[in-house]
Motif scaffolding. Structure first.
Motif, PDB file in Angstrom:
ATOM      1  N   ASN A  45       0.801  -1.229   0.000  1.00  0.00           N
ATOM      2  CA  ASN A  45       0.000   0.000   0.000  1.00  0.00           C
ATOM      3  C   ASN A  45       0.833   1.279   0.000  1.00  0.00           C
ATOM      4  OD1 ASN A  45      -2.588  -1.278   0.029  1.00  0.00           O
ATOM      5  ND2 ASN A  45      -2.310  -1.693   2.208  1.00  0.00           N
ATOM      6  N   ASN A  46       2.114   1.142  -0.286  1.00  0.00           N
ATOM      7  CA  ASN A  46       2.996   2.304  -0.343  1.00  0.00           C
ATOM      8  C   ASN A  46       3.513   2.456  -1.771  1.00  0.00           C
ATOM      9  OD1 ASN A  46       4.935   4.281  -0.130  1.00  0.00           O
ATOM     10  ND2 ASN A  46       5.988   3.367   1.616  1.00  0.00           N
ATOM     11  N   GLU A  47       2.991   3.457  -2.467  1.00  0.00           N
ATOM     12  CA  GLU A  47       3.338   3.633  -3.880  1.00  0.00           C
ATOM     13  C   GLU A  47       4.839   3.809  -4.094  1.00  0.00           C
ATOM     14  OE1 GLU A  47       2.523   3.597  -7.870  1.00  0.00           O
ATOM     15  OE2 GLU A  47       1.152   3.203  -6.198  1.00  0.00           O
ATOM     16  N   LYS A  48       5.527   4.350  -3.097  1.00  0.00           N
ATOM     17  CA  LYS A  48       6.974   4.559  -3.214  1.00  0.00           C
ATOM     18  C   LYS A  48       7.742   3.232  -3.244  1.00  0.00           C
ATOM     19  CE  LYS A  48       7.009   9.084  -0.947  1.00  0.00           C
ATOM     20  NZ  LYS A  48       7.505   9.883   0.218  1.00  0.00           N
ATOM     21  N   SER A  49       7.091   2.157  -2.834  1.00  0.00           N
ATOM     22  CA  SER A  49       7.757   0.851  -2.787  1.00  0.00           C
ATOM     23  C   SER A  49       7.662   0.076  -4.101  1.00  0.00           C
ATOM     24  CB  SER A  49       7.153  -0.004  -1.661  1.00  0.00           C
ATOM     25  OG  SER A  49       7.387   0.573  -0.412  1.00  0.00           O
ATOM     26  N   ARG A  50       6.899   0.600  -5.042  1.00  0.00           N
ATOM     27  CA  ARG A  50       6.779  -0.096  -6.332  1.00  0.00           C
ATOM     28  C   ARG A  50       8.150  -0.301  -6.955  1.00  0.00           C
ATOM     29  NH1 ARG A  50       2.953   1.489 -11.011  1.00  0.00           N
ATOM     30  NH2 ARG A  50       3.596  -0.567 -11.688  1.00  0.00           N
ATOM     31  N   TYR A  51       8.343  -1.471  -7.515  1.00  0.00           N
ATOM     32  CA  TYR A  51       9.570  -1.878  -8.203  1.00  0.00           C
ATOM     33  C   TYR A  51      10.708  -2.273  -7.256  1.00  0.00           C
ATOM     34  CZ  TYR A  51       7.199   0.574 -12.042  1.00  0.00           C
ATOM     35  OH  TYR A  51       6.278   1.009 -12.964  1.00  0.00           O
ATOM     36  N   ILE A  52      10.519  -2.162  -5.942  1.00  0.00           N
ATOM     37  CA  ILE A  52      11.620  -2.481  -5.035  1.00  0.00           C
ATOM     38  C   ILE A  52      12.036  -3.951  -5.138  1.00  0.00           C
ATOM     39  CG2 ILE A  52      12.198  -2.816  -2.584  1.00  0.00           C
ATOM     40  CD1 ILE A  52      11.034  -0.168  -1.961  1.00  0.00           C
ATOM     41  N   SER A  53      11.064  -4.863  -5.223  1.00  0.00           N
ATOM     42  CA  SER A  53      11.403  -6.283  -5.303  1.00  0.00           C
ATOM     43  C   SER A  53      12.250  -6.586  -6.525  1.00  0.00           C
ATOM     44  CB  SER A  53      10.126  -7.131  -5.312  1.00  0.00           C
ATOM     45  OG  SER A  53       9.445  -7.028  -4.088  1.00  0.00           O
ATOM     46  N   GLU A  54      11.868  -6.039  -7.667  1.00  0.00           N
ATOM     47  CA  GLU A  54      12.657  -6.289  -8.886  1.00  0.00           C
ATOM     48  C   GLU A  54      14.019  -5.601  -8.808  1.00  0.00           C
ATOM     49  OE1 GLU A  54      11.273  -3.148 -12.228  1.00  0.00           O
ATOM     50  OE2 GLU A  54       9.679  -4.477 -11.529  1.00  0.00           O
ATOM     51  N   ASP A  55      14.077  -4.457  -8.128  1.00  0.00           N
ATOM     52  CA  ASP A  55      15.365  -3.768  -7.955  1.00  0.00           C
ATOM     53  C   ASP A  55      16.325  -4.625  -7.133  1.00  0.00           C
ATOM     54  OD1 ASP A  55      14.569  -1.537  -9.374  1.00  0.00           O
ATOM     55  OD2 ASP A  55      14.005  -0.383  -7.604  1.00  0.00           O
ATOM     56  N   ILE A  56      15.804  -5.276  -6.107  1.00  0.00           N
ATOM     57  CA  ILE A  56      16.631  -6.144  -5.267  1.00  0.00           C
ATOM     58  C   ILE A  56      17.194  -7.299  -6.088  1.00  0.00           C
ATOM     59  CG2 ILE A  56      16.534  -7.803  -3.359  1.00  0.00           C
ATOM     60  CD1 ILE A  56      14.518  -5.881  -2.003  1.00  0.00           C
ATOM     61  N   ILE A  57      16.353  -7.888  -6.932  1.00  0.00           N
ATOM     62  CA  ILE A  57      16.804  -8.988  -7.802  1.00  0.00           C
ATOM     63  C   ILE A  57      17.848  -8.489  -8.781  1.00  0.00           C
ATOM     64  CG2 ILE A  57      16.092 -10.663  -9.565  1.00  0.00           C
ATOM     65  CD1 ILE A  57      13.288 -10.600  -8.224  1.00  0.00           C
ATOM     66  N   SER A  58      17.572  -7.344  -9.410  1.00  0.00           N
ATOM     67  CA  SER A  58      18.481  -6.787 -10.412  1.00  0.00           C
ATOM     68  C   SER A  58      19.856  -6.495  -9.815  1.00  0.00           C
ATOM     69  CB  SER A  58      17.877  -5.508 -10.998  1.00  0.00           C
ATOM     70  OG  SER A  58      18.751  -4.914 -11.925  1.00  0.00           O
ATOM     71  N   GLU A  59      19.873  -5.949  -8.617  1.00  0.00           N
ATOM     72  CA  GLU A  59      21.149  -5.638  -7.960  1.00  0.00           C
ATOM     73  C   GLU A  59      21.943  -6.909  -7.683  1.00  0.00           C
ATOM     74  OE1 GLU A  59      22.691  -3.809  -3.714  1.00  0.00           O
ATOM     75  OE2 GLU A  59      20.867  -2.964  -4.619  1.00  0.00           O
ATOM     76  N   TRP A  60      21.252  -7.947  -7.198  1.00  0.00           N
ATOM     77  CA  TRP A  60      21.928  -9.225  -6.926  1.00  0.00           C
ATOM     78  C   TRP A  60      22.505  -9.833  -8.204  1.00  0.00           C
ATOM     79  CZ3 TRP A  60      21.155 -14.362  -8.367  1.00  0.00           C
ATOM     80  CH2 TRP A  60      21.823 -15.324  -7.593  1.00  0.00           C
TER      81      TRP A  60
END
Length: 299
Positions: A45-60
């Motif tokens: 429910n926090n719009e600022k968190s969108r894409y964070i999961s994919e960002d974590i994968i991409s960084e790894w």
């Protein structure tokens, strides 16, 4: 054994980045390759968190120079507020495919439509036409309401690649019959929610940041854990002393389902990840006993 996919719906929310990267380390080193994520993860429910999961994968991926993951990327929902509001226009899908391809490179395995409640066959036709045109990945569907419309429009295309489906299926509930019109011999079906959304036998064992407490109603446990369901759980636990949790039962159930290609696991700690890996090994020796219970209608 079935394929397993590592779920990421809590990544960047209750599961912090360092833990996510450690989970990926363990999963990958034990042969895991499928990762399930979406553009609206985490659903907090926090719009600022969108894409964070994919960002974590991409960084790894970049830090470890990985090019052989098989990421299932779900797209369509434009909100991480657990809402079906989406955008499945051709332009949006093309833009999203380009964007995530730049992040994941060769690791993008499946570009999957996520949450479609539309009943307009012409729009569904355009969606299918768009996702089947991508030559660098497979395609898939999850959360499709009007599967008959999808099936009718799908017949208008001559596509050879197998397509993936994500379907909620566990010991308490299965949505497989809903998707029957879309299932073919080439379908690769992953089940999700195998632990009944984090249900525990003991009501008082939930952590404050558990999936149940974060996403479910206060009466979730009591509604599901009735006497009949408890009896079923206890029968399964008697198969072997290693069967201790709903995740163990979910793994047994998923491994026994011939229709499934794989299933999604979503551990939130390294202890859970190691437990899942260890139990999958034990499953091979006790699965016949579980199947015997099913065959003889003892569940």
């Amino acid at each position: 054994m079935k394929k397993i996919a590592l779920g990421t719906s809590l990544w960047g929310w209750s599961v912090k980045k360092k833990t996510c990267h450690n989970l990926l380390d363990i999963f990958y080193s034990n042969g895991g390759r499928y990762i399930d994520t979406a553009s609206n993860y985490p659903i907090n429910n926090n719009e600022k968190s969108r894409y964070i999961s994919e960002d974590i994968i991409s960084e790894w991926l970049k830090v470890n120079d990985i090019s052989d993951l098989k990421v299932i990327y779900k797209v369509g929902s434009i909100s991480n507020k657990n809402s079906p509001i989406n955008n499945l226009s051709s332009k949006f899908l093309i833009d999203e495919h380009k964007r995530i391809k730049e992040k994941l490179n060769k690791n993008l395995k499946v570009f999957m439509i996520h949450w479609d409640n539309r009943n307009d066959s012409s729009l569904i036709f355009k969606t299918i036409k768009t996702i089947t045109s991508f030559n660098d990945c497979n395609y898939g569907f999850s959360g499709i309401e009007n599967v008959n419309l999808y099936n009718n429009e799908f017949k208008k295309f001559s596509v050879q690649k197998p397509y993936y489906l994500e379907i909620k299926s566990n010991i308490s509930f299965s949505n497989l019959s809903h998707y029957k019109p879309l299932i073919s011999d080439k379908s690769k079906i992953f089940s999700y929610g195998i632990s009944v959304s984090g249900l525990k036998v003991n009501k008082h064992k939930y952590r404050k940041n558990s999936y149940v407490n974060l996403t479910k109603s206060k009466d979730y446990h009591d509604r599901l854990m009735n006497n009949n369901f408890l009896k079923k759980i206890n029968k399964i636990k008697k198969i072997d002393k290693s069967v201790k949790s709903m995740y163990h039962i979910g793994i047994l159930h998923s491994e026994s389902d011939a229709k499934l290609y794989g299933y999604i696991v979503a551990p939130s700690s390294l202890k859970q990840m190691n437990d899942i890996i260890d139990f999958r090994i034990k499953t091979q020796s006790i699965i016949n006993q579980y199947q015997y219970l099913i065959k003889n209608n003892n569940l």
